[in-house]
Scaffold this active site. Structure first.
Site, PDB file in Angstrom:
ATOM      1  N   ARG A  59       0.824  -1.223   0.000  1.00  9.77           N
ATOM      2  CA  ARG A  59       0.000   0.000   0.000  1.00  9.77           C
ATOM      3  C   ARG A  59       0.854   1.267   0.000  1.00  9.77           C
ATOM      4  NH1 ARG A  59      -2.534  -3.673   2.938  1.00  9.77           N
ATOM      5  NH2 ARG A  59      -1.635  -2.869   4.855  1.00  9.77           N
ATOM      6  N   GLU A  96       7.117 -10.962  15.274  1.00 10.81           N
ATOM      7  CA  GLU A  96       6.775 -11.513  16.588  1.00 10.81           C
ATOM      8  C   GLU A  96       7.278 -12.968  16.673  1.00 10.81           C
ATOM      9  OE1 GLU A  96       2.669 -11.095  17.437  1.00 10.81           O
ATOM     10  OE2 GLU A  96       2.883 -11.816  19.498  1.00 10.81           O
TER      11      GLU A  96
HETATM   12  P1  AMP Z   1       5.118  -2.733  10.736  1.00 15.28           P
HETATM   13  O1  AMP Z   1       4.642  -3.595  11.859  1.00 15.28           O
HETATM   14  O2  AMP Z   1       5.205  -1.275  11.139  1.00 15.28           O
HETATM   15  O3  AMP Z   1       6.407  -3.240  10.151  1.00 15.28           O
HETATM   16  O4  AMP Z   1       4.009  -2.811   9.597  1.00 15.28           O
HETATM   17  C1  AMP Z   1       4.096  -3.752   8.590  1.00 15.28           C
HETATM   18  C2  AMP Z   1       3.132  -3.493   7.466  1.00 15.28           C
HETATM   19  O5  AMP Z   1       1.875  -3.995   7.849  1.00 15.28           O
HETATM   20  C3  AMP Z   1       2.963  -2.056   7.042  1.00 15.28           C
HETATM   21  O6  AMP Z   1       3.235  -1.997   5.659  1.00 15.28           O
HETATM   22  C4  AMP Z   1       1.504  -1.744   7.307  1.00 15.28           C
HETATM   23  O7  AMP Z   1       0.914  -1.237   6.130  1.00 15.28           O
HETATM   24  C5  AMP Z   1       0.859  -3.065   7.621  1.00 15.28           C
HETATM   25  N1  AMP Z   1       0.026  -3.031   8.823  1.00 15.28           N
HETATM   26  C6  AMP Z   1       0.424  -3.361  10.070  1.00 15.28           C
HETATM   27  N2  AMP Z   1      -0.599  -3.278  10.932  1.00 15.28           N
HETATM   28  C7  AMP Z   1      -1.679  -2.881  10.222  1.00 15.28           C
HETATM   29  C8  AMP Z   1      -3.041  -2.596  10.545  1.00 15.28           C
HETATM   30  N3  AMP Z   1      -3.517  -2.721  11.787  1.00 15.28           N
HETATM   31  N4  AMP Z   1      -3.856  -2.188   9.556  1.00 15.28           N
HETATM   32  C9  AMP Z   1      -3.392  -2.070   8.295  1.00 15.28           C
HETATM   33  N5  AMP Z   1      -2.132  -2.322   7.922  1.00 15.28           N
HETATM   34  C10 AMP Z   1      -1.267  -2.719   8.866  1.00 15.28           C
END
Ligand code: AMP
Length: 171
Positions: A59, A96
């Protein structure tokens, strides 16, 4: 209420139980939402020359490309392993349970280029941290990491200390 907030749809238990997924599809579907979000993201960017915007799979590609166009910068794809066709540089990061990796083409960033990193959601910050490392390994200078929204309880900002982190919305 921020003018784009009502375009973000919460989906409970997607993609797995316990996750509250922040769905930007309604924002993308609406011409007003699309344009308001792009303007708000652009307003976060400092007034310095940006050479490349990096969008994180998948996205991050959407507004990342539009931001690059607005900033007169190039656009770079940061993708999951095995998706990019040319020679790549790869960075692993902890999940995780287990680990994942993110890749960029080796010629994506030139030494000294000013880089803006973009994604839709800052969650744990693992992906953004890995992309920051890739940019720096290629000699780029990170001007900002910017996101449509930040999920504050997941503490992503802590992983990105020392960088300018900006988000339109905070939850
Ligand atoms: P991160 O945990 O910050 O590395 O996030 C990893 C990816 O997952 C990112 O590209 C976010 O777009 C997606 N992501 C993580 N949590 C969510 C959520 N609750 N809703 C939508 N996208 C998420």
């Amino acid at each position: 209420m921020n003018r784009i907030e009502h375009y973000i749809r919460d989906i409970q238990d997607f993609p797995k139980p316990g996750i509250l997924f922040k769905d930007i599809a309604p924002l993308l579907q609406d011409p007003e939402g699309l344009s308001a979000c792009l303007s708000e993201l652009k307003a976060l960017v400092p007034d310095v020359k940006i050479d490349k915007v990096i969008g994180m799979e998948s996205r991050g590609f959407l507004f990342g490309t539009m931001l690059a166009k607005r900033l007169h910068a190039g656009f770079v794809l940061a993708r999951k392993p095995g998706k990019l066709p040319y020679k790549t540089i790869s960075q692993t990061y902890a999940l995780e349970y287990g680990e994942d990796a993110i890749e960029m083409h080796i010629d994506a960033i030139k030494e000294g280029e000013h880089v803006l990193i973009h994604d839709d959601v800052l969650a744990t910050g693992g992906t953004a941290e890995a992309v920051c490392k890739l940019v720096e390994r290629l000699g780029g200078k990170i001007v900002q990491c910017n996101f449509i929204m930040e999920l504050e309880s997941l503490g992503g900002r802590k992983k990105l200390q020392g960088y300018d982190i900006q988000t339109v919305l905070k939850y």
